[in-house]
Scaffold this motif. Structure first.
Motif, PDB file in Angstrom:
ATOM      1  N   MET A   1     -81.360   3.156  69.689  1.00  0.00           N
ATOM      2  CA  MET A   1     -81.086   4.164  70.713  1.00  0.00           C
ATOM      3  C   MET A   1     -81.882   5.438  70.429  1.00  0.00           C
ATOM      4  SD  MET A   1     -79.442   4.760  73.491  1.00  0.00           S
ATOM      5  CE  MET A   1     -78.260   3.424  73.465  1.00  0.00           C
ATOM      6  N   GLY A   2     -81.931   5.852  69.173  1.00  0.00           N
ATOM      7  CA  GLY A   2     -82.696   7.044  68.812  1.00  0.00           C
ATOM      8  C   GLY A   2     -84.164   6.914  69.169  1.00  0.00           C
ATOM      9  N   ALA A   3     -84.731   5.735  68.904  1.00  0.00           N
ATOM     10  CA  ALA A   3     -86.151   5.502  69.225  1.00  0.00           C
ATOM     11  C   ALA A   3     -86.381   5.567  70.733  1.00  0.00           C
ATOM     12  CB  ALA A   3     -86.607   4.158  68.667  1.00  0.00           C
ATOM     13  N   LEU A   4     -85.492   4.965  71.511  1.00  0.00           N
ATOM     14  CA  LEU A   4     -85.637   4.995  72.965  1.00  0.00           C
ATOM     15  C   LEU A   4     -85.473   6.412  73.501  1.00  0.00           C
ATOM     16  CD1 LEU A   4     -86.013   3.543  75.672  1.00  0.00           C
ATOM     17  CD2 LEU A   4     -83.530   3.185  75.710  1.00  0.00           C
ATOM     18  N   LEU A   5     -84.488   7.147  72.995  1.00  0.00           N
ATOM     19  CA  LEU A   5     -84.285   8.517  73.465  1.00  0.00           C
ATOM     20  C   LEU A   5     -85.469   9.414  73.108  1.00  0.00           C
ATOM     21  CD1 LEU A   5     -80.475   9.023  72.788  1.00  0.00           C
ATOM     22  CD2 LEU A   5     -81.621   8.567  74.968  1.00  0.00           C
ATOM     23  N   GLU A   6     -86.061   9.181  71.943  1.00  0.00           N
ATOM     24  CA  GLU A   6     -87.262   9.938  71.574  1.00  0.00           C
ATOM     25  C   GLU A   6     -88.403   9.619  72.540  1.00  0.00           C
ATOM     26  OE1 GLU A   6     -90.395  10.279  67.856  1.00  0.00           O
ATOM     27  OE2 GLU A   6     -88.325   9.692  67.423  1.00  0.00           O
ATOM     28  N   GLU A   7     -88.566   8.345  72.886  1.00  0.00           N
ATOM     29  CA  GLU A   7     -89.635   7.942  73.802  1.00  0.00           C
ATOM     30  C   GLU A   7     -89.437   8.540  75.198  1.00  0.00           C
ATOM     31  OE1 GLU A   7     -91.601   3.890  75.726  1.00  0.00           O
ATOM     32  OE2 GLU A   7     -90.120   3.691  74.122  1.00  0.00           O
ATOM     33  N   ILE A   8     -88.223   8.468  75.729  1.00  0.00           N
ATOM     34  CA  ILE A   8     -87.973   8.979  77.081  1.00  0.00           C
ATOM     35  C   ILE A   8     -88.079  10.504  77.130  1.00  0.00           C
ATOM     36  CG2 ILE A   8     -85.446   9.037  76.884  1.00  0.00           C
ATOM     37  CD1 ILE A   8     -85.277   8.133  79.782  1.00  0.00           C
ATOM     38  N   THR A   9     -87.731  11.158  76.019  1.00  0.00           N
ATOM     39  CA  THR A   9     -87.857  12.615  75.951  1.00  0.00           C
ATOM     40  C   THR A   9     -89.331  13.018  75.894  1.00  0.00           C
ATOM     41  OG1 THR A   9     -85.705  12.803  74.876  1.00  0.00           O
ATOM     42  CG2 THR A   9     -87.201  14.674  74.644  1.00  0.00           C
ATOM     43  N   LYS A  10     -90.116  12.325  75.059  1.00  0.00           N
ATOM     44  CA  LYS A  10     -91.555  12.617  74.970  1.00  0.00           C
ATOM     45  C   LYS A  10     -92.268  12.355  76.293  1.00  0.00           C
ATOM     46  CE  LYS A  10     -92.341  12.079  70.029  1.00  0.00           C
ATOM     47  NZ  LYS A  10     -92.978  11.281  68.967  1.00  0.00           N
ATOM     48  N   ALA A  11     -91.747  11.406  77.090  1.00  0.00           N
ATOM     49  CA  ALA A  11     -92.337  11.102  78.393  1.00  0.00           C
ATOM     50  C   ALA A  11     -92.005  12.180  79.423  1.00  0.00           C
ATOM     51  CB  ALA A  11     -91.847   9.731  78.883  1.00  0.00           C
ATOM     52  N   GLY A  12     -91.140  13.135  79.049  1.00  0.00           N
ATOM     53  CA  GLY A  12     -90.787  14.222  79.953  1.00  0.00           C
ATOM     54  C   GLY A  12     -89.763  13.830  80.997  1.00  0.00           C
ATOM     55  N   VAL A  13     -89.076  12.714  80.802  1.00  0.00           N
ATOM     56  CA  VAL A  13     -88.125  12.213  81.788  1.00  0.00           C
ATOM     57  C   VAL A  13     -86.702  12.699  81.496  1.00  0.00           C
ATOM     58  CG1 VAL A  13     -87.073  10.098  82.715  1.00  0.00           C
ATOM     59  CG2 VAL A  13     -89.537  10.190  82.311  1.00  0.00           C
ATOM     60  N   MET A  14     -86.293  12.685  80.234  1.00  0.00           N
ATOM     61  CA  MET A  14     -84.909  13.022  79.881  1.00  0.00           C
ATOM     62  C   MET A  14     -84.680  14.520  79.937  1.00  0.00           C
ATOM     63  SD  MET A  14     -81.961  11.835  79.078  1.00  0.00           S
ATOM     64  CE  MET A  14     -82.283  10.157  78.541  1.00  0.00           C
ATOM     65  N   LEU A  15     -83.700  14.925  80.727  1.00  0.00           N
ATOM     66  CA  LEU A  15     -83.314  16.331  80.804  1.00  0.00           C
ATOM     67  C   LEU A  15     -82.077  16.604  79.947  1.00  0.00           C
ATOM     68  CD1 LEU A  15     -83.781  16.910  84.639  1.00  0.00           C
ATOM     69  CD2 LEU A  15     -85.385  17.455  82.791  1.00  0.00           C
ATOM     70  N   ASP A  16     -81.142  15.654  79.925  1.00  0.00           N
ATOM     71  CA  ASP A  16     -79.926  15.794  79.134  1.00  0.00           C
ATOM     72  C   ASP A  16     -79.243  14.440  79.047  1.00  0.00           C
ATOM     73  OD1 ASP A  16     -77.959  17.162  77.650  1.00  0.00           O
ATOM     74  OD2 ASP A  16     -76.738  17.508  79.436  1.00  0.00           O
ATOM     75  N   THR A  17     -78.559  14.181  77.938  1.00  0.00           N
ATOM     76  CA  THR A  17     -77.804  12.949  77.779  1.00  0.00           C
ATOM     77  C   THR A  17     -76.721  13.158  76.744  1.00  0.00           C
ATOM     78  OG1 THR A  17     -77.949  10.551  77.392  1.00  0.00           O
ATOM     79  CG2 THR A  17     -79.315  11.952  75.993  1.00  0.00           C
ATOM     80  N   ALA A  18     -75.625  12.420  76.884  1.00  0.00           N
ATOM     81  CA  ALA A  18     -74.542  12.493  75.907  1.00  0.00           C
ATOM     82  C   ALA A  18     -73.572  11.352  76.148  1.00  0.00           C
ATOM     83  CB  ALA A  18     -73.807  13.830  75.993  1.00  0.00           C
ATOM     84  N   GLY A  19     -72.886  10.984  75.087  1.00  0.00           N
ATOM     85  CA  GLY A  19     -71.754  10.074  75.197  1.00  0.00           C
ATOM     86  C   GLY A  19     -70.498  10.904  75.404  1.00  0.00           C
ATOM     87  N   LEU A  20     -69.447  10.262  75.872  1.00  0.00           N
ATOM     88  CA  LEU A  20     -68.195  10.951  76.133  1.00  0.00           C
ATOM     89  C   LEU A  20     -67.112  10.444  75.191  1.00  0.00           C
ATOM     90  CD1 LEU A  20     -68.258  10.831  80.039  1.00  0.00           C
ATOM     91  CD2 LEU A  20     -68.986  12.692  78.535  1.00  0.00           C
ATOM     92  N   THR A  21     -66.117  11.291  74.932  1.00  0.00           N
ATOM     93  CA  THR A  21     -64.984  10.878  74.112  1.00  0.00           C
ATOM     94  C   THR A  21     -64.181   9.816  74.876  1.00  0.00           C
ATOM     95  OG1 THR A  21     -63.615  12.661  74.989  1.00  0.00           O
ATOM     96  CG2 THR A  21     -64.838  13.107  72.943  1.00  0.00           C
ATOM     97  N   PRO A  22     -63.337   9.064  74.181  1.00  0.00           N
ATOM     98  CA  PRO A  22     -62.537   8.014  74.845  1.00  0.00           C
ATOM     99  C   PRO A  22     -61.613   8.590  75.923  1.00  0.00           C
ATOM    100  CG  PRO A  22     -62.391   7.826  72.449  1.00  0.00           C
ATOM    101  CD  PRO A  22     -63.092   9.113  72.738  1.00  0.00           C
ATOM    102  N   THR A  23     -61.229   7.734  76.866  1.00  0.00           N
ATOM    103  CA  THR A  23     -60.338   8.182  77.935  1.00  0.00           C
ATOM    104  C   THR A  23     -58.984   8.626  77.392  1.00  0.00           C
ATOM    105  OG1 THR A  23     -59.532   5.941  78.372  1.00  0.00           O
ATOM    106  CG2 THR A  23     -61.417   6.731  79.690  1.00  0.00           C
ATOM    107  N   SER A  24     -58.616   8.174  76.209  1.00  0.00           N
ATOM    108  CA  SER A  24     -57.348   8.613  75.618  1.00  0.00           C
ATOM    109  C   SER A  24     -57.338  10.114  75.371  1.00  0.00           C
ATOM    110  CB  SER A  24     -57.081   7.862  74.308  1.00  0.00           C
ATOM    111  OG  SER A  24     -58.109   8.130  73.367  1.00  0.00           O
ATOM    112  N   GLU A  25     -58.516  10.722  75.308  1.00  0.00           N
ATOM    113  CA  GLU A  25     -58.628  12.163  75.100  1.00  0.00           C
ATOM    114  C   GLU A  25     -58.914  12.917  76.401  1.00  0.00           C
ATOM    115  OE1 GLU A  25     -61.364  13.010  71.882  1.00  0.00           O
ATOM    116  OE2 GLU A  25     -60.731  11.192  70.838  1.00  0.00           O
ATOM    117  N   GLY A  26     -58.957  12.195  77.513  1.00  0.00           N
ATOM    118  CA  GLY A  26     -59.308  12.805  78.791  1.00  0.00           C
ATOM    119  C   GLY A  26     -58.107  13.149  79.645  1.00  0.00           C
ATOM    120  N   VAL A  27     -58.377  13.852  80.727  1.00  0.00           N
ATOM    121  CA  VAL A  27     -57.370  14.246  81.715  1.00  0.00           C
ATOM    122  C   VAL A  27     -57.992  14.066  83.091  1.00  0.00           C
ATOM    123  CG1 VAL A  27     -55.989  16.169  82.617  1.00  0.00           C
ATOM    124  CG2 VAL A  27     -56.357  15.959  80.156  1.00  0.00           C
ATOM    125  N   ARG A  28     -57.195  13.566  84.034  1.00  0.00           N
ATOM    126  CA  ARG A  28     -57.642  13.477  85.429  1.00  0.00           C
ATOM    127  C   ARG A  28     -56.856  14.468  86.264  1.00  0.00           C
ATOM    128  NH1 ARG A  28     -58.128   6.986  86.546  1.00  0.00           N
ATOM    129  NH2 ARG A  28     -60.104   6.740  85.446  1.00  0.00           N
TER     130      ARG A  28
END
Length: 118
Positions: free
Chosen positions: A28-55
């Protein structure tokens, strides 16, 4: 150039309990580095589990509800996102395809790619 939001959907029930393996993190790190160097990635992140979320929901008639997670009625949940700037939808879909493939057999993962309305 148009922007696209890729919503990463996962099945929390089948995701590895300890999180991603070191091998997946490396791929994943290698792919994110490649997409960032290509100027495509603006922002990305994983989210905490739904057990920690609120709707927070507003229904017709003005009823407001606030529900703490986990959200048992949902099999697939949003596990992360990527905000990309690509020349067109085909390029955004290609990056999403590569992102899904990098997960190997560890996860059941889906990416929904949608263009941001400007």
């Amino acid at each position: 150039m148009p922007r696209f939001l890729s919503l990463v959907r996962i099945d929390e029930a089948t995701a590895p309990a300890g999180g991603p393996s070191p091998e997946l993190q490396q791929r994943m790190g290698a792919l994110l580095e490649e997409i960032t160097k290509a100027g495509v990635m603006l922002d990305t992140a994983g989210l905490t589990p739904t057990s920690e979320g609120v709707r927070v929901r507003h229904e017709k008639g003005g009823k407001l509800t606030v529900t703490d997670g986990p959200f048992t009625e949902a099999k697939e949940v949003i596990g992360g996102y990527a905000l990309m700037q690509a020349k067109d939808k085909a390029e955004a879909v290609e990056w999403a395809r590569r992102f899904v493939e990098v997960h190997g057999d560890e996860y059941d993962v889906t990416c929904e790619v949608r263009q941001i309305a400007e």
